[in-house]
Design an enzyme around this catalytic site. Sequence first.
Site, short mmCIF file in Angstrom:
data_model
loop_
_atom_site.label_atom_id
_atom_site.label_comp_id
_atom_site.label_asym_id
_atom_site.label_seq_id
_atom_site.Cartn_x
_atom_site.Cartn_y
_atom_site.Cartn_z
N ARG A 70 -8.40 4.51 -12.07
CA ARG A 70 -8.65 3.71 -13.27
C ARG A 70 -9.89 4.26 -13.96
O ARG A 70 -10.90 4.58 -13.30
CB ARG A 70 -8.91 2.24 -12.91
CG ARG A 70 -7.64 1.45 -12.64
CD ARG A 70 -6.80 1.29 -13.92
NE ARG A 70 -5.55 0.60 -13.70
CZ ARG A 70 -4.40 1.20 -13.38
NH1 ARG A 70 -4.33 2.51 -13.24
NH2 ARG A 70 -3.30 0.47 -13.23
N GLU A 99 -7.67 2.47 -23.21
CA GLU A 99 -6.47 3.30 -23.36
C GLU A 99 -5.66 2.84 -24.57
O GLU A 99 -5.39 1.64 -24.67
CB GLU A 99 -5.63 3.24 -22.07
CG GLU A 99 -6.36 3.89 -20.91
CD GLU A 99 -5.53 4.01 -19.64
OE1 GLU A 99 -4.37 3.56 -19.62
OE2 GLU A 99 -6.05 4.56 -18.66
N HIS A 119 -2.33 8.79 -19.02
CA HIS A 119 -1.92 7.84 -17.97
C HIS A 119 -0.47 8.10 -17.54
O HIS A 119 0.41 7.24 -17.67
CB HIS A 119 -2.08 6.40 -18.47
CG HIS A 119 -2.21 5.41 -17.34
ND1 HIS A 119 -2.96 4.27 -17.43
CD2 HIS A 119 -1.67 5.38 -16.09
CE1 HIS A 119 -2.88 3.58 -16.29
NE2 HIS A 119 -2.10 4.25 -15.47
N1 LIG Z 1 -2.56 6.93 -12.87
C1 LIG Z 1 -1.53 6.21 -12.51
O1 LIG Z 1 -0.53 6.16 -13.19
C2 LIG Z 1 -1.57 5.44 -11.23
C3 LIG Z 1 -0.42 5.31 -10.45
C4 LIG Z 1 -0.51 4.60 -9.26
C5 LIG Z 1 -1.71 4.02 -8.89
N2 LIG Z 1 -2.77 4.14 -9.70
C6 LIG Z 1 -4.05 3.56 -9.33
O2 LIG Z 1 -4.52 4.21 -8.17
C7 LIG Z 1 -5.31 3.32 -7.40
C8 LIG Z 1 -4.83 3.35 -5.96
O3 LIG Z 1 -3.52 2.92 -5.85
P1 LIG Z 1 -2.88 2.69 -4.40
O4 LIG Z 1 -1.45 2.39 -4.62
O5 LIG Z 1 -3.26 3.80 -3.52
O6 LIG Z 1 -3.64 1.38 -3.98
P2 LIG Z 1 -4.03 0.94 -2.50
O7 LIG Z 1 -4.39 -0.49 -2.60
O8 LIG Z 1 -2.97 1.35 -1.56
O9 LIG Z 1 -5.33 1.78 -2.18
C9 LIG Z 1 -6.60 1.50 -2.72
C10 LIG Z 1 -7.61 1.80 -1.64
O10 LIG Z 1 -8.90 1.72 -2.21
C11 LIG Z 1 -9.74 1.19 -1.23
N3 LIG Z 1 -10.96 0.69 -1.81
C12 LIG Z 1 -11.24 -0.55 -2.30
N4 LIG Z 1 -12.52 -0.60 -2.70
C13 LIG Z 1 -13.06 0.62 -2.45
C14 LIG Z 1 -14.35 1.17 -2.64
N5 LIG Z 1 -15.34 0.45 -3.18
N6 LIG Z 1 -14.55 2.44 -2.26
C15 LIG Z 1 -13.56 3.17 -1.72
N7 LIG Z 1 -12.32 2.70 -1.51
C16 LIG Z 1 -12.08 1.45 -1.88
C17 LIG Z 1 -8.91 0.13 -0.56
O11 LIG Z 1 -9.41 -0.16 0.72
C18 LIG Z 1 -7.56 0.80 -0.49
O12 LIG Z 1 -7.37 1.47 0.74
C19 LIG Z 1 -5.18 1.98 -8.09
O13 LIG Z 1 -6.29 1.81 -8.94
C20 LIG Z 1 -3.96 2.12 -8.93
O14 LIG Z 1 -3.98 1.27 -10.03
C21 LIG Z 1 -2.75 4.85 -10.84
O1 LIG Z 2 -1.38 1.19 -11.47
C1 LIG Z 2 -0.33 1.79 -11.67
O2 LIG Z 2 0.73 1.52 -11.10
C2 LIG Z 2 -0.36 2.93 -12.59
O3 LIG Z 2 -1.54 3.00 -13.27
C3 LIG Z 2 0.83 3.04 -13.46
O4 LIG Z 2 0.65 2.40 -14.68
P1 LIG Z 2 1.84 2.41 -15.74
O5 LIG Z 2 2.90 1.51 -15.18
O6 LIG Z 2 1.27 1.87 -16.99
O7 LIG Z 2 2.33 3.80 -15.86
#
Ligand SMILES: NC(=O)c1ccc[n+]([C@@H]2O[C@H](COP(=O)([O-])OP(=O)(O)OC[C@H]3O[C@@H](n4cnc5c(N)ncnc54)[C@H](O)[C@@H]3O)[C@@H](O)[C@H]2O)c1
Ligand SMILES: O=C(O)[C@H](O)COP(=O)(O)O
Length: 604
Positions: free
Chosen positions: A292, A321, A340
């Site tokens: 994020r 965004e 994104h």
């Molecule tokens: N760019 C995209 O399109 C996209 C896609 C999927 C996920 N994401 C983002 O990626 C991130 C991770 O997703 P995920 O599915 O792995 O989630 P998840 O919940 O499986 O993993 C997140 C991890 O972060 C850890 N965490 C929490 N606070 C923390 C801190 N202060 N320092 C270090 N680690 C910490 C948690 O313990 C957890 O293990 C989320 O923010 C999600 O929104 C983005």
């Molecule tokens: O947190 C997520 O799952 C990702 O950031 C994906 O976001 P989006 O659904 O807007 O692509």
Amino acid sequence: MLTNSKLSHVSFTNAIPIYRKLSHANPSKRSLAVNNALKTVDPTATSVGSSNSEDVGFLGEKPTILVSEKLGEAGLNVLRSVGHVECAYELSQEELCTKISCCDALIVRSGTKVTREVFEAGKGRLKVVGRAGVGIDNVDLQAATEFGCLVVNAPTANTIAAAEHGIALLAAMARNIAQADASTKAGKWQRSKYVGVSMVGKTLAVMGFGKVGSEVARRAKGLGMHVIAHDPYAPADRARAIGVELVSFAQAIATADFISLHMPLTSTTNKIFNDDTFAKMKKGVRIVNVARGGVIDEDALVRALDNGIVAQAALDVFTEEPPSKDSKLVQHENVTVTPHLGASTKEAQEGVAIEIAEAVLGALKGELSATAVNAPMVAPEVLSELAPYVVLAEKLGRLAVQLVCGGSGIKSVKVVYRSARGPDDLDTRLLRAMVTKGIIEPISNTIVNLVNADFIAKQRGLRISEERVVVDSSPELPVDSIQVQISSVDSKFASAIAEGGHISIDGKVKFGEPHLTCVGSFDVDVSLQGNLILCRQVDQPGMIGRVGNILGEQNVNVSFMSVGRTSRRKKAIMAIGVDEEPNKQALDNIGAVPAIEEFVFLKL
Ligand SMILES: NC(=O)c1ccc[n+]([C@@H]2O[C@H](COP(=O)([O-])OP(=O)(O)OC[C@H]3O[C@@H](n4cnc5c(N)ncnc54)[C@H](O)[C@@H]3O)[C@@H](O)[C@H]2O)c1
Ligand SMILES: O=C(O)[C@H](O)COP(=O)(O)O
């Protein structure tokens, strides 16, 4: 003789869900109980559509589901099979608020801000918000909880897509792919300008070792990188299993050549990468962010890029965004950006769409979701064994509150669970929520469910405490009995006051049905169905017949009867279950029976 002439006919807001699980065809205790736990429907809400969708698990009208961002077709088809689906993209906040008032569910991705205003506008109708993806930082969870709206997400289907995008950005950044592509397309041939850095042997710090972070780590190991990770909540053995060492935040940022961000945006992680933390990084570090935008102070990152602490950054996510066109960060020559796209593969989008469609429909049917974000996640097997106790807990709460004398403010409620199981084997959150629901709903027009029970109780200044008493009964049963106590209040049925001076009633589940087993200090045994009359009388022959006759004369059917007494010919309590509500004449006649000292009519 004391008669309770002022029978309290508490006004009940016994909301009937529009979408009730098909329990009449195949009665499932679990569905009923859970449906009850999540019941949030305002009975006055206007229904929409006309098709009957009984065949797919709903009774009555089809739900209306607003999809405010692009969702995979497979998920839309699942939704369309049971509901009215409206896809309306790029709505202004005002348009969203207008539409939401006629919707039962809303499905969003990261681009829709589901603010307090949206929940306010959807009050009474909006039951579930589905986030088709992981991050729920665009949903006001506090407001959702206050309005009793369940929030579910789809946490698994886009993990691999996000991890692959992270690795793609890592490689693209190391080898200047985007910059070299733009330059070559502009007719240049700048081979020496775009000399990259190798990844093999370099240290990658994965910040946030959850689903995406661990998949990135696995892939980076495959590229020959030395991978360390920082995650305060991740188990070290899971990291060790894939050859990753968990380290402190300070160690991670000080030793890494590459840093990849995978933590959620929370109040703790907000701008966790800032001037201070950049200053502690190895000079020339390269940063990837597919988590994020808000976890980085973007102005500080521009400064760190300008002064060379950060050699390069590759960013998929931004604080705002889309970012503004003239954003210094986006335009920086050492920054590679994507809009994104982490979750945007065909496979992930289809998977996410199906995952969220199923979660939303399950929630609309009243089932608890395994991906609930603002309600306790209760494992299906736990739910199934607790189902009859959920019904009991609500009925006890509902009965106990009707025993309170009007005007007595309820401040403190205690729920005592007698069980052979230790605290670790008994999850009482659902039961506590149902007692709260039973207590609050009859005395207010608030709809209480598992999502908002604790919040509503707190808001009303109602302290709900719990006590577990280990008893020598079968550990096969999660609970032997539940007792609800209401302290510091007067009762309109004085016999309900136990020795400690509080209103106290106990119940058990017998043959799958809720039973009232104790009122104050009197043991009774009456099935909690229909309505209930409690009478205190002098124990003597003929009382059951006399009251039974009065009810029979008024065509009120007695379903259960039970007498509990302190000792022979002394005080006794008669608990009478009745199918119909007795009219005033019947109740007056009961009150006029000389041996009856007090009585109360209670609705279940
Ligand atoms: N760019 C995209 O399109 C996209 C896609 C999927 C996920 N994401 C983002 O990626 C991130 C991770 O997703 P995920 O599915 O792995 O989630 P998840 O919940 O499986 O993993 C997140 C991890 O972060 C850890 N965490 C929490 N606070 C923390 C801190 N202060 N320092 C270090 N680690 C910490 C948690 O313990 C957890 O293990 C989320 O923010 C999600 O929104 C983005
Ligand atoms: O947190 C997520 O799952 C990702 O950031 C994906 O976001 P989006 O659904 O807007 O692509």
